[in-house]
Motif scaffolding. Structure first.
Motif, PDB file in Angstrom:
ATOM      1  N   PRO A 112       0.826  -1.214   0.000  1.00 23.91           N
ATOM      2  CA  PRO A 112       0.000   0.000   0.000  1.00 23.91           C
ATOM      3  C   PRO A 112       0.857   1.260   0.000  1.00 23.91           C
ATOM      4  N   VAL A 113       0.447   2.249  -0.784  1.00 26.67           N
ATOM      5  CA  VAL A 113       1.150   3.526  -0.872  1.00 26.67           C
ATOM      6  C   VAL A 113       0.377   4.601  -0.114  1.00 26.67           C
ATOM      7  N   LEU A 250      -1.674   1.265  -4.837  1.00 23.64           N
ATOM      8  CA  LEU A 250      -0.925   0.120  -4.336  1.00 23.64           C
ATOM      9  C   LEU A 250       0.126  -0.274  -5.361  1.00 23.64           C
ATOM     10  N   ALA A 251       1.266  -0.721  -4.876  1.00 24.48           N
ATOM     11  CA  ALA A 251       2.342  -1.229  -5.721  1.00 24.48           C
ATOM     12  C   ALA A 251       2.459  -2.731  -5.496  1.00 24.48           C
ATOM     13  N   PRO A 287     -10.806  13.697  -0.454  1.00 23.77           N
ATOM     14  CA  PRO A 287      -9.428  13.199  -0.339  1.00 23.77           C
ATOM     15  C   PRO A 287      -9.154  12.649   1.052  1.00 23.77           C
ATOM     16  N   ILE A 288      -8.507  11.479   1.113  1.00 23.65           N
ATOM     17  CA  ILE A 288      -8.215  10.853   2.413  1.00 23.65           C
ATOM     18  C   ILE A 288      -6.784  10.293   2.402  1.00 23.65           C
ATOM     19  N   PRO A 289      -5.780  11.160   2.312  1.00 26.96           N
ATOM     20  CA  PRO A 289      -4.404  10.645   2.295  1.00 26.96           C
ATOM     21  C   PRO A 289      -4.100   9.863   3.564  1.00 26.96           C
ATOM     22  N   SER A 290      -3.226   8.876   3.429  1.00 23.37           N
ATOM     23  CA  SER A 290      -2.846   8.062   4.585  1.00 23.37           C
ATOM     24  C   SER A 290      -1.400   7.629   4.430  1.00 23.37           C
ATOM     25  N   THR A 291      -0.807   7.180   5.509  1.00 25.54           N
ATOM     26  CA  THR A 291       0.512   6.568   5.408  1.00 25.54           C
ATOM     27  C   THR A 291       0.341   5.153   4.863  1.00 25.54           C
ATOM     28  N   PRO A 292       1.408   4.550   4.331  1.00 21.96           N
ATOM     29  CA  PRO A 292       1.300   3.157   3.896  1.00 21.96           C
ATOM     30  C   PRO A 292       0.827   2.236   5.018  1.00 21.96           C
ATOM     31  N   ALA A 293       1.315   2.465   6.229  1.00 20.60           N
ATOM     32  CA  ALA A 293       0.911   1.618   7.362  1.00 20.60           C
ATOM     33  C   ALA A 293      -0.567   1.787   7.688  1.00 20.60           C
ATOM     34  N   GLU A 294      -1.048   3.021   7.633  1.00 23.78           N
ATOM     35  CA  GLU A 294      -2.469   3.273   7.894  1.00 23.78           C
ATOM     36  C   GLU A 294      -3.335   2.620   6.831  1.00 23.78           C
ATOM     37  N   ALA A 298      -6.085  -0.333   7.413  1.00 24.62           N
ATOM     38  CA  ALA A 298      -7.476  -0.155   6.988  1.00 24.62           C
ATOM     39  C   ALA A 298      -7.943  -1.338   6.153  1.00 24.62           C
ATOM     40  N   ILE A 299      -7.080  -1.811   5.256  1.00 28.53           N
ATOM     41  CA  ILE A 299      -7.416  -2.969   4.432  1.00 28.53           C
ATOM     42  C   ILE A 299      -7.636  -4.196   5.310  1.00 28.53           C
ATOM     43  N   ALA A 300      -6.716  -4.436   6.244  1.00 25.27           N
ATOM     44  CA  ALA A 300      -6.819  -5.605   7.119  1.00 25.27           C
ATOM     45  C   ALA A 300      -8.095  -5.569   7.957  1.00 25.27           C
TER      46      ALA A 300
END
Length: 318
Positions: A112-113, A250-251, A287-294, A298-300
């Protein structure tokens, strides 16, 4: 302990790779058709990244299998930052919960990016339904289990599971009528052949404004700016309800952290630009920017929530 030279060279090469990234065009794969909401959002972000990074970010529509074909293309691409996915709730969370044939793992196969934007859904009823609030609709459904019918864009889609989550939370039973695309439910809501649905807010807003349907609540935790007088489902008594159609970048798994970090920083910067925010707003997206960890968290979390719902409801697509 001496660190092997090969290991030192490997990590050095990653740093060099990230410093020179990107030095050629980047593919951004959108797993849905050109002209749709995801495609438009993808093109807005691609243009912003192209400008800031000085290389072309080319949107490529790889459609089919509910978004699985495009997502799988990215999952199996080289992890070098030159193939990205403009993913969404549909193929990253919902599809993998309702089908055993999805060829990728949404957690293991992607890096996730950042989240990009989210679009609320609207709990909408036909004018023929004698309910003007969420609680009145719930009472009606409890009095007539299974009699009310709700439409969606297809079994296992976001607009299907959003209603199933509402029904499960409130302990009511309704009959699902799948359509080929969420927009297809709108004519039947207008003519009364369908009692309710939860389409994306931008798609149903004009009909609600003209009084042809009734929007009882929105799906997000906060009220929609375009409907400040309409409550959220949480406010209407649906405890903990908060679901949207989100999009995010996502990459492929294994993409160097330095490249993910740079893409993240540039995406967050793009989402802060007024012209980008205005372009997203025209699509009904916040717009809802997030860190890769966030984003990963969220996906999990959503995979777990929807997985439990799908199992309890017995929803499957084969």
């Amino acid at each position: 302990m001496r660190i092997p030279v090969a290991v030192i060279l490997f990590f050095f090469s990653l740093g060099v790779l990230a410093q020179g990234y990107p030095n050629r065009p980047v593919r951004m794969i959108v797993p849905f058709a050109s002209g749709g909401g995801s495609d438009t959002v993808g093109r807005v972000i691609a243009q912003a990244l192209s400008t800031s990074l000085g290389q072309g970010f080319v949107v490529e529509n790889r459609t089919g299998a509910g978004g699985a074909i495009g997502a799988d293309t990215v999952a199996k691409s080289a992890p070098d930052g030159y193939t990205l996915l403009l993913g969404s709730t549909s193929e990253i969370v919902h599809l993998v919960n309702v089908s055993t044939k999805v060829p990728y793992d949404p957690v293991k196969d992607f890096a996730p990016v950042s989240l990009v934007g989210s679009v609320p859904m609207a709990l909408t009823v036909s004018q023929a339904v004698p309910a003007s609030s969420v609680q009145e609709l719930v009472q009606l459904a409890r009095a007539q289990p299974g009699k009310l019918s709700f439409g969606s864009g297809g079994t296992g889609t976001t607009t299907h599971l959003a209603v199933e989550l509402f029904a499960a939370t409130m302990g009511i039973k309704m009959t699902h009528v799948p359509y080929k695309g969420s927009g297809a439910i709108i004519p039947d809501l207008l003519n009364g052949n369908l009692q309710l649905g939860m389409p994306l807010l931008p798609a149903i807003l004009p009909q609600a404004a003209s009084g042809k349907v009734k929007i009882l609540a929105v799906s997000t935790a906060k009220r929609a700016p375009s409907l400040p007088n309409v409550p959220t489902l949480q406010e209407a008594g649906v405890k903990g309800y908060d679901t949207t159609l989100w999009t995010g970048i996502l990459a492929p798994a294994g993409t160097p952290r330095e490249i993910v970090a740079r893409l993240h920083a540039e995406t967050v910067a793009a989402l802060a630009k007024p012209e980008v925010r205005d372009a997203l707003a025209k699509q009904g997206a916040a717009p809802i920017p997030s860190t890769p960890a966030e984003f990963a968290a969220a996906i999990a979390a959503e995979l777990q929530t929807m997985g439990r719902l799908v199992r309890d409801a017995g929803i499957k697509v084969e």
